[in-house]
Motif scaffolding. Structure first.
Motif, PDB file in Angstrom:
ATOM      1  N   UNK A  73      44.767  44.736  47.164  1.00  0.00           N
ATOM      2  CA  UNK A  73      45.271  45.801  48.045  1.00  0.00           C
ATOM      3  C   UNK A  73      44.461  47.079  47.937  1.00  0.00           C
ATOM      4  N   UNK A  74      43.891  47.293  46.770  1.00  0.00           N
ATOM      5  CA  UNK A  74      43.377  48.620  46.428  1.00  0.00           C
ATOM      6  C   UNK A  74      41.883  48.543  46.093  1.00  0.00           C
ATOM      7  N   UNK A  75      41.243  49.648  46.234  1.00  0.00           N
ATOM      8  CA  UNK A  75      39.824  49.729  45.885  1.00  0.00           C
ATOM      9  C   UNK A  75      39.721  49.957  44.379  1.00  0.00           C
ATOM     10  N   UNK A  76      40.084  48.933  43.610  1.00  0.00           N
ATOM     11  CA  UNK A  76      40.154  49.044  42.157  1.00  0.00           C
ATOM     12  C   UNK A  76      38.908  48.422  41.525  1.00  0.00           C
ATOM     13  N   UNK A  77      38.032  49.243  40.936  1.00  0.00           N
ATOM     14  CA  UNK A  77      36.798  48.689  40.355  1.00  0.00           C
ATOM     15  C   UNK A  77      37.036  47.814  39.127  1.00  0.00           C
ATOM     16  N   UNK A  78      38.179  48.001  38.461  1.00  0.00           N
ATOM     17  CA  UNK A  78      38.473  47.229  37.254  1.00  0.00           C
ATOM     18  C   UNK A  78      39.494  46.120  37.513  1.00  0.00           C
ATOM     19  N   UNK A  79      39.570  45.658  38.748  1.00  0.00           N
ATOM     20  CA  UNK A  79      40.547  44.629  39.101  1.00  0.00           C
ATOM     21  C   UNK A  79      40.418  43.373  38.235  1.00  0.00           C
ATOM     22  N   UNK A  80      39.208  42.819  38.031  1.00  0.00           N
ATOM     23  CA  UNK A  80      39.114  41.626  37.169  1.00  0.00           C
ATOM     24  C   UNK A  80      39.598  41.890  35.746  1.00  0.00           C
ATOM     25  N   UNK A  81      39.270  43.071  35.195  1.00  0.00           N
ATOM     26  CA  UNK A  81      39.691  43.411  33.841  1.00  0.00           C
ATOM     27  C   UNK A  81      41.205  43.517  33.755  1.00  0.00           C
ATOM     28  N   UNK A  82      41.822  44.258  34.687  1.00  0.00           N
ATOM     29  CA  UNK A  82      43.270  44.427  34.664  1.00  0.00           C
ATOM     30  C   UNK A  82      43.986  43.084  34.834  1.00  0.00           C
ATOM     31  N   UNK A  83      43.466  42.239  35.731  1.00  0.00           N
ATOM     32  CA  UNK A  83      44.085  40.932  35.952  1.00  0.00           C
ATOM     33  C   UNK A  83      43.994  40.070  34.698  1.00  0.00           C
TER      34      UNK A  83
END
Length: 235
Positions: free
Chosen positions: A145-155
């Protein structure tokens, strides 16, 4: 064309229900997987991204078939079929931030729920890996949903937390009705953390609201741990 597509989407749950009713459960699962054949109709280098994008839909559909198969009455099977029609026609096509967030939450609840309802006696390693996969894929779907650069890390962090929680709680696997303790805890924490992130990104998160959400999450977790019957539940 759009109306025809919606009709086909609504027919699929009915077909799955009929197959479960006539004891063709495996065929219903196969149809769900075959219906996603277009995921592999691209170059192999695009497969990981396509699979991630469609994983939540696969989780909800497969879990719905499992729930229908586990249901003891026709009316309960019809209930799960109705929810799947709502998913296919209303929730799944949504492209809004709220809609995609709802898809991610549904994918996690359905995936974990089906895991512990269908295979509660599975080897611990299988439960841990499956919980990690469900929560990782749901988190990636949410963060898309979001322009999150750390999406893989958070997931990955959320998936690791889910795996660790399942590894611990599966030694004392408790159920509240048909809902297992890991599913309840991960649903509450996932909804709370996802809500905090959503509100923060929408610039609607005040300090008071943040404290309220955190306190509610802590209170629910404390109630679950304090009032659970821990005696003679080791498996």
């Amino acid at each position: 064309a759009h109306i025809f597509h919606m009709l086909l989407s609504a027919v699929l749950p009915i077909v799955l229900y009929v197959l479960v009713r006539i004891s063709f459960f495996q065929v219903a699962i196969t149809i769900v997987l075959i219906s996603k054949w277009r995921m592999l109709a691209v170059r192999p280098r695009f497969w990981p991204a396509i699979v991630r994008a469609n994983a939540v839909d696969v989780l909800v559909n497969v879990a719905s078939v499992l729930f229908m198969n586990q249901a003891h009455t026709m009316w309960l099977q019809l209930f799960w079929m109705g929810l799947l029609i709502v998913w296919q026609v209303v929730v799944k096509p949504s492209k809004t931030t709220f809609g995609v967030s709802s898809q991610a939450l549904a994918g996690q609840i359905y995936g974990l729920g089906a895991l512990f309802v269908t295979w509660p006696a599975a080897p611990l390693l299988n439960l841990v890996v499956a919980a990690w996969g469900v929560c990782y894929l749901s988190a990636r779907h949410f963060l898309a949903n979001f322009d999150e650069p750390y999406a893989p890390l958070y997931a990955n962090v959320w998936g690791y937390f889910a795996a660790a929680l399942v590894w611990i709680s599966a030694h004392w696997l408790l159920y509240y009705g048909v809902v297992s303790q890991p599913v309840l805890l991960l649903s509450v924490l996932g909804f709370g953390l996802g809500g905090l992130y959503y509100l923060q990104e929408a610039d609607k998160l005040s300090d008071f609201l943040r404290k309220q959400i955190v306190l509610i999450m802590i209170a629910i977790v404390v109630v679950v741990f304090v009032f659970s019957d821990w005696g003679s539940k080791i498996v």
